[in-house]
Design a protein around this motif. Structure first.
Motif, short mmCIF file in Angstrom:
data_model
loop_
_atom_site.label_atom_id
_atom_site.label_comp_id
_atom_site.label_asym_id
_atom_site.label_seq_id
_atom_site.Cartn_x
_atom_site.Cartn_y
_atom_site.Cartn_z
N UNK A 271 -8.83 -6.21 2.77
CA UNK A 271 -8.26 -6.19 4.11
C UNK A 271 -7.98 -4.76 4.52
N UNK A 272 -8.90 -4.21 5.33
CA UNK A 272 -8.75 -2.80 5.63
C UNK A 272 -7.57 -2.52 6.55
N UNK A 273 -7.20 -3.49 7.40
CA UNK A 273 -6.09 -3.21 8.33
C UNK A 273 -4.78 -3.05 7.57
N UNK A 274 -4.54 -4.01 6.68
CA UNK A 274 -3.29 -3.96 5.92
C UNK A 274 -3.27 -2.71 5.04
N UNK A 275 -4.44 -2.40 4.48
CA UNK A 275 -4.52 -1.22 3.60
C UNK A 275 -4.12 0.03 4.37
N UNK A 276 -4.63 0.16 5.59
CA UNK A 276 -4.30 1.35 6.36
C UNK A 276 -2.81 1.44 6.61
N UNK A 277 -2.20 0.28 6.91
CA UNK A 277 -0.77 0.31 7.18
C UNK A 277 -0.01 0.81 5.94
N UNK A 278 -0.40 0.24 4.78
CA UNK A 278 0.35 0.63 3.58
C UNK A 278 0.08 2.09 3.23
N UNK A 279 -1.16 2.53 3.46
CA UNK A 279 -1.48 3.91 3.13
C UNK A 279 -0.57 4.88 3.90
N UNK A 280 -0.11 4.44 5.08
CA UNK A 280 0.81 5.32 5.82
C UNK A 280 2.07 5.56 4.99
N UNK A 281 2.46 4.51 4.23
CA UNK A 281 3.70 4.67 3.45
C UNK A 281 3.47 5.40 2.13
N UNK A 282 2.20 5.40 1.70
CA UNK A 282 1.92 5.94 0.37
C UNK A 282 2.44 7.38 0.20
N UNK A 283 2.20 8.26 1.20
CA UNK A 283 2.73 9.62 1.03
C UNK A 283 4.23 9.60 0.74
N UNK A 284 4.95 8.70 1.41
CA UNK A 284 6.40 8.68 1.19
C UNK A 284 6.73 8.27 -0.23
N UNK A 285 5.97 7.25 -0.71
CA UNK A 285 6.25 6.79 -2.07
C UNK A 285 5.97 7.93 -3.05
N UNK A 286 4.80 8.53 -2.89
CA UNK A 286 4.42 9.63 -3.79
C UNK A 286 5.42 10.76 -3.62
#
Length: 1363
Positions: A939-954
């Protein structure tokens, strides 16, 4: 606590425990890693911590105020609440899962077109008839299907609600839950951390103040037994350890422990059956982790032990580098070192294999556990219908969270342990009562002080060396108003007597009185305020000249300072400086020349207007010109005061009222200059030697002045390097007695390595040890070069990377299986459901087995390549070290200790850039790669949304790691100024005590602590906020992604299991990213270590041992000529050791050097060995210039026997064989050499004969025996030139005779150079050269020199000892 575990811990903070829904199994794996690294650390530190922890955990808080206690209590409450947030989340998560599954079942049901939703329940459509095309003829089968369908429709449906579920609304609700919990977590995290850190900062501030003020009150004897370097580290590192144990770690521990308890509670309340099943399997993990920790600790121990052997070899060789060089043993030693490295390497590889095995085992068990839990759980959900799928997840994750948090709480325990260990020593110091308390108010103050000092039968030994009696029944009276001079050889106890007057120590027997009062009964501060002291090495503090003088007496006016400066002959040179009295003198007075420092120190002593003036070699360190000036100043100020002066130079002693001669801790003679000359005792000897030397020197100076105007003596450079030179000389003397190099004039008269000389060298070492490393910044080495050294291992690295890649793919596969399981719960057909579940559980098992093997592969392959690299680097490094010229070893940065540490640590740190590091990086990268590809596919849409948060997690992860290191750095800088003050005070504790300035240093130190304290308070807030943010990011990510997931499921018909799949895949990869980034510090360290190593490998020695360049010739005669040699030691460029040496020896002749120590006798021998090359002039050997001769060739022709022969820790035979390392030597040769050296009979009397081990440094043998082994070693070499450097001076008469006979035998037919102190050993030499101050003053045979009536004649006729 070792850095390793800190690092791992921060990694784990960053991801796992905050994944609400997804516990990648790294939890336990991570926690086991923490255990292993910390265990290693403990092992390494174990030895220090044997000091036994005598401080209970709660005693660490003994300095807390009520306010601190309140802060800690509130912080703990917040931590408890924060800890329960995660299990709370699970409840929400369970409901959320149920909602998704229900919705999915409804969709499945309604996808059957025969059903419809009526009144919120699913029913069969009423008017349903089999829709079929009338054109096709009805045949039997079709009818059957129609009937079947209709039959199925007759069974009433289970009550299934429908149309009630608005999935988007539900998800919005859950999103709000998540956001709410996230906000709470942010606040709680902030308070929990900031309150604890603040209260810790306040307590640490107090501990620092108490500790420093207590240390400053300690008696001097305590400082002799405790090295200053150690105190400095204690003030920084140990107090920081206490800080770690009482700050955020406590809060985090409380939080994790709460999570652990709550997690289990959720499990048991929601589903006790499944909880018990999971718990039943967990001992396997625990056992694995325990065994692993055990094995790793054991193997690390073995590895360290194996390396310790190699380290001991390295240390032994580097400490006796002169002997190794003289006998050409370099390559032999490199081999011996390498042999010991092999076993260390074997243990290292085993450790890697075992770690790989256990890591694999843990993953296997974890995956089997998953399989079991899901299989049994799904039975409970599907067959018994006891649980909903949500409950299954709550229970499963509840237990997992609990287990993980337990694992993560363990590193905190270790911080507590190391904090308690550190506190033990610090609190003991704080509680210790000093024996001589300089700040106490007790004791009498006399109204009138005459200044009569008397020693009554004083016996004394330094507390640090109780076996050496320094003063032995000393009785001396010093009358008031007189000047008394103490003279005598080094180590006779002169300086010690002075220190007893200042009451730095109390005598063991007898007493010291002032005007008839025992000094122990007088007030200490008052007593010291009467005494002015000027030492040989005056200590100035790093401030202005005026301030330095003001240290003499508090509150003194500027006029008094000027008067004192005038009296001290310092006024004129001060006024010539641009800033006059405001000139900064630099660290330790480094900007001033020796004479200037000395005069400032005199002014400082005078401003006190002392009754008693103590001059300890006040002028010895100066050249003649400054000496005259300082001497004049001293003569001015002696009037009317009781003065005690210690000196070696006659000019300073002649005009004393009374001269007291010391020997062996007693006063042996007393009287005026002329009386003592008639006695022909200690005093006479000193006088004779000196006046001769002076005369010659003046002649020489006159000649020089005529030939070339000698440039003004390097006044400024002198000062800084003087200190160096003193240190180097002290070290040289203690280290290799090959060089008895210290010019008498510049030796602290503690040539006894008295605690004082020792304190100087120690203190300076510790002071310089730290900055020195930073002096030469190294560019981090390019990785390519590091890898180049690792090329032979490429197959290992290839296989290791392959294993690591597969391991990296395991995580995403796990999230795939996890979401697949959820999907099965929404299948309505029980049979299909069962089959699906079983196949997924089998899959879990397979993944586990695969990861078991790949982990092992990764562990083994990388440890093998890493260990091989470490060994290769160590060998190369050691080889390079032994190839350096001797001058390189004189630099204190290259002391044997520093070099062995460099071999031990740098080489193993380089592994950090290759080896397991590469594995980690490959692992993380594949993990992230696979996860992202998979997510985009589903699911590319959901992935893009979560990727926005990834920098914050990292980021939050990186943030935490960064913050911890960043703050550590800031703290370090802030503490540095405080450290400078404490360092200055502790290094010069004698001066501080003599001036009575302890209190003011304590105040200055406390003032400096304010900045770090405020920084710590600020840090508490920032750190708290960051921690809160890091903890709540995950909650926010969840709220957004589930809300959007709900939208996609509803609007775009995405299957709900894919929502879980994408979210869990990406979040696990996010933590992997965090892990990868946390490895960078190691990597950077590795590059720097490697750079330091390459610097060593690339250095081109000035005198190369390994090269074949240079002249060699066949009939080596042994004809030696020194022509105009001038030389200064590279570490002491300001002291001219040889000053134009001219002397020659024909083959077969014996040349003897005579002269006082420090006149350059040994130095000339070292030039001949080519340990050094002369600065000017040349040394000719058979007419060849020594700098052009091949070094190994030249050394192979020279045999040397030194005053303190250095033996290696092996058998007697091996020590003798060391004489010639170029060939294999048979036992017969060894025996004949031993016979020549008068050694054979003694060896045969030993039980193991020639196989007797001599002990380290030959400690099992007496001096005479060692000396004879050294002679045998020189004989077996069959040298053309024999050098005897005071070969018999250390022996008693009996052994001396034997050794002397052996030497006379050995001399036959060889060119020989003898250095001796006893005339009996020299008389039959062909040429005797009398040296003084670096050149020859007379030479000739015994009879010629006697006829000359010069220095030699005087020495012989008076029979005075030459020393």
């Amino acid at each position: 606590m070792p850095t390793g575990s800190v690092r791992l811990q921060s990694i784990k903070k960053l991801g796992h425990e905050n994944q609400s829904y997804e516990f990648s199994d790294e939890g336990p794996a991570g926690s086991y890693m923490t255990m292993s690294t910390s265990k290693e650390g403990e092992k390494a530190q174990g030895n220090e911590q044997q000091a036994a922890i005598r401080v209970g955990f709660f005693q660490l808080f003994r300095f807390a105020t009520c306010k601190d206690v309140l802060m800690m209590v509130v912080g703990s409450v917040c931590a408890v609440l924060h800890g329960s947030a995660q299990p709370l989340m699970l409840l929400v998560f369970g409901l959320l899962t149920d909602t998704f599954i229900e919705y999915d079942i409804e969709l499945n049901e309604l996808s059957d077109e025969r059903k419809e939703c009526v009144n919120n329940t699913i029913v069969w459509k009423k008017n349903y008839t089999y829709a079929h095309d009338p054109d096709t003829p009805l045949n039997q089968t079709d009818w059957g299907s129609v009937i079947n369908a209709t039959l199925e429709m007759l069974t009433p449906l289970k009550e299934r609600p429908c149309g009630v579920l608005d999935i988007e609304y539900e998800m919005t609700l859950f999103a709000f839950y998540y956001v709410g919990i996230g906000a709470a977590v942010f606040l709680l995290g902030y308070f929990q951390i900031s309150l604890w850190v603040t209260s810790a900062a306040r307590q640490i501030q107090l501990i620092r103040k108490l500790y420093f003020s207590k240390v400053m009150r300690m008696e001097i004897g305590w400082f002799d037994c405790t090295s200053v370097g150690e105190l400095n580290t204690r003030m920084s590192d140990d107090i920081n350890k206490i800080n770690d144990a009482i700050a955020d770690q406590v809060a985090i521990f409380v939080q994790r422990f709460t999570t652990f308890v709550c997690g289990f509670c959720v499990g048991f309340v929601k589903g006790w059956k499944l909880t018990l099943v999971i718990i039943a399997a967990s001992p396997l993990i625990g056992v694995g982790a325990g065994l692993m920790a055990l094995f790793v600790a054991k193997l690390t121990g073995m590895e360290l032990q194996a390396y310790a052997k190699a380290g001991a070899v390295a240390d032994e060789v580097l400490s006796s580098i002169r002997t190794v060089a003289a006998f050409g043993g370099e390559s032999k030693e490199v081999q011996r070192y390498d042999k010991n490295l092999i076993s260390a390497q074997r243990w290292g590889i085993r450790k890697g294999l075992i770690m790989g095995f256990f890591t694999g085992y843990m993953w296997l068990v974890i995956f089997l556990c998953y399989g079991l839990a899901f299989w049994y759980g799904s039975t409970l959900v599907v067959d018994a219908q006891e649980y909903t799928p949500g409950t299954l997840l709550q229970v499963f994750f509840g237990v997992l969270i609990a287990a993980m948090n337990l694992g993560q709480a363990s590193p905190c325990l270790e911080a507590f342990a190391s904090g308690r260990g550190a506190a033990t020593i610090i609190f003991e110091t704080i509680d210790r009562e000093p024996e001589i308390d300089c700040l106490s108010e007790a004791g009498y103050k006399l109204d009138r002080v005459k200044g009569d000092i008397e020693f009554h039968n004083v016996t004394f030994h330094y507390p640090s060396r109780p076996e050496v009696k320094i003063l032995d029944q000393l009785s001396v009276a010093v009358k008031s108003g007189e000047t008394t001079a103490f003279v005598g050889p080094s180590g006779a106890g002169k300086s010690t007597a002075i220190q007893l007057i200042q009451r730095f120590y109390d005598p063991k027997e007898g007493m010291v009185t002032l005007d008839g009062h025992d000094v122990r009964g007088l007030n200490l501060q008052w007593l010291r305020s009467l005494i002015g002291i000027v030492e040989q090495e005056p200590v100035l503090f790093a401030t202005t000249i005026a301030e330095n003088i003001r240290y003499g007496r508090p509150g003194v006016s500027m006029e008094d300072i000027v008067v004192a400066a005038k009296e001290a002959n310092a006024y004129n040179f001060i006024m010539d400086l641009p800033q006059k009295f405001e000139t900064l003198v630099g660290e330790g007075g480094g900007q001033m020349s020796g004479g200037q420092k000395q005069r400032i120190a005199i002014a400082r002593a005078l401003v006190r207007n002392p009754r008693i003036l103590l001059l300890d070699m006040a002028t010895s360190a100066l050249d003649n010109e400054s000496e005259a000036i300082v001497q004049e100043a001293l003569d001015k100020v002696r009037m009317g005061r009781t003065t005690i002066s210690i000196a070696h130079r006659l000019s300073t002693i002649k005009n004393a009222d009374v001269i007291v001669g010391f020997e062996h801790g007693r006063a042996v003679e007393r009287g005026k200059h002329n009386e003592l000359l008639e006695r022909k005792g200690v005093y006479f000897t000193l006088v004779t030697l000196q006046s001769q030397g002076d005369k010659a020197l003046n002649e020489k100076a006159r000649q020089m002045a005529n030939s070339e105007e000698e440039p003004e003596r390097l006044n400024l450079t002198r000062a800084g390097s003087y200190r160096e030179s003193l240190r180097a000389s002290i070290r040289q003397r203690s280290r290799s007695q090959l060089s008895n190099l210290i010019p008498e004039s510049s030796v602290p008269i503690a040539g006894e390595l008295g605690p004082r000389a020792y304190a100087v060298s120690q203190a300076d070492k510790s002071k310089n040890a730290i900055p020195e490393d930073e002096e030469e910044p190294v560019e981090p080495a390019p990785v390519a070069r590091i890898l180049k050294y690792n090329t032979p291992e490429w197959p290992y690295m290839l296989f290791g990377s392959f294993g690591a890649a597969i391991n990296g793919g395991v995580n995403p596969v796990y999230s795939l299986l996890f979401s697949q399981i959820l999907a099965t719960f929404s299948i309505t057909d029980p049979g299909v459901q069962r089959r699906e579940i079983d196949s997924i559980c089998v899959f879990f098992v397979m993944v586990g087995v695969i990861s078991f093997f790949t982990q092992m592969l990764q562990g083994y392959a990388f440890s093998k390549s890493g260990e091989l690299l470490t060994r290769r680097l160590r060998r190369l490094g050691f080889h390079a070290m032994l190839g350096q010229e001797i001058g390189w070893f004189d630099d204190h940065r290259n002391s044997p200790g520093a070099l062995t540490t460099r071999l031990a640590t740098d080489a193993s740190q380089v592994q950090g850039a290759t080896g397991s590091q590469i594995g980690m990086i490959v692992n993380s990268l594949t993990n992230i790669g696979v996860a992202i590809i998979m997510s985009f596919y589903f699911s590319w849409k959901l992935t893009l949304l979560i990727l926005c948060f990834l920098p914050f997690i990292a980021l939050s992860g990186g943030f935490q790691a960064k913050m911890l290191t960043g703050f550590a750095k800031q703290d370090k800088q802030a503490m540095e100024s405080a450290g400078r003050i404490s360092g200055e005070a502790l290094n010069n504790i004698r001066t501080v005590a003599g001036l009575g300035k302890e209190r003011s240093f304590v105040d200055m130190y406390e003032a400096q602590l304010d900045a770090p304290y405020h920084a710590a308070l600020k840090k508490a807030n920032v750190y708290g906020a960051c921690y809160g943010f890091a903890q709540c990011v995950i909650f926010l990510t969840n709220s957004a992604s589930y809300r959007f997931g709900g939208y996609l499921v509803r609007q775009e018909g995405l299957h709900f299991s894919l929502v879980f799949r994408v979210i869990s895949a990406i979040v696990t990869s996010g933590t992997a990213l965090g892990r990868a980034s946390s490895y960078t510090p190691d990597y950077a360290k590795a590059k720097i270590s490697a750079a330091r190593f390459f610097q060593l490998l690339d250095r081109v020695p000035q005198i190369s041992v390994y090269s074949n360049k240079g002249d060699k010739w066949d009939n080596f005669q042994g004809n030696i000529e020194f022509i105009d040699c001038k030389f200064t030691y590279p570490t002491r460029p300001d002291i001219q050791v040889l000053n134009g040496l001219n002397v020659s020896v024909k083959p077969g002749q014996t040349l003897a050097f005579v002269g006082s120590s420090g006149c350059g006798k040994s130095t000339s021998v070292q030039l001949l060995e080519r340990f050094y090359d002369p600065d000017q002039g040349k040394v000719l050997i058979d007419g060849h210039d020594s700098t052009r001769v091949n070094v190994p060739f030249l050394r192979s022709k020279i045999g040397i026997v030194s005053q303190e022969p250095i033996l290696f820790d092996c058998s007697i035979a091996e020590n003798i064989k060391y004489g010639d390392n170029s060939r294999d030597i048979g036992m017969n040769e060894v025996i004949s050499a031993a016979k020549k050296a008068q050694l054979h009979d003694f060896v045969m009397s030993l039980p193991e004969k020639y196989d007797t081990n001599v002990g380290s440094q030959g400690s099992q043998l007496s001096r005479g025996q060692k000396q004879r082994i050294a002679i045998a070693r020189a004989i077996i070499r069959d040298p053309k030139i024999l050098l005897l450097d005071e070969a018999t001076s250390a022996l008693d008469t009996e052994s001396e005779k034997t050794v002397q006979e052996a030497l006379d035998k050995a001399r036959e037919g060889r060119t020989c150079i003898v250095i001796a102190h006893r005339l009996s050993t020299i008389q039959n030499s062909d040429i005797i050269a009398v040296m003084s101050r670096g050149f020859v003053i007379e030479k000739g045979s015994h009879n010629q020199l006697m006829a000359l009536n010069g220095a030699y004649y005087k020495l012989v006729t008076t029979g005075a000892p030459i020393s």
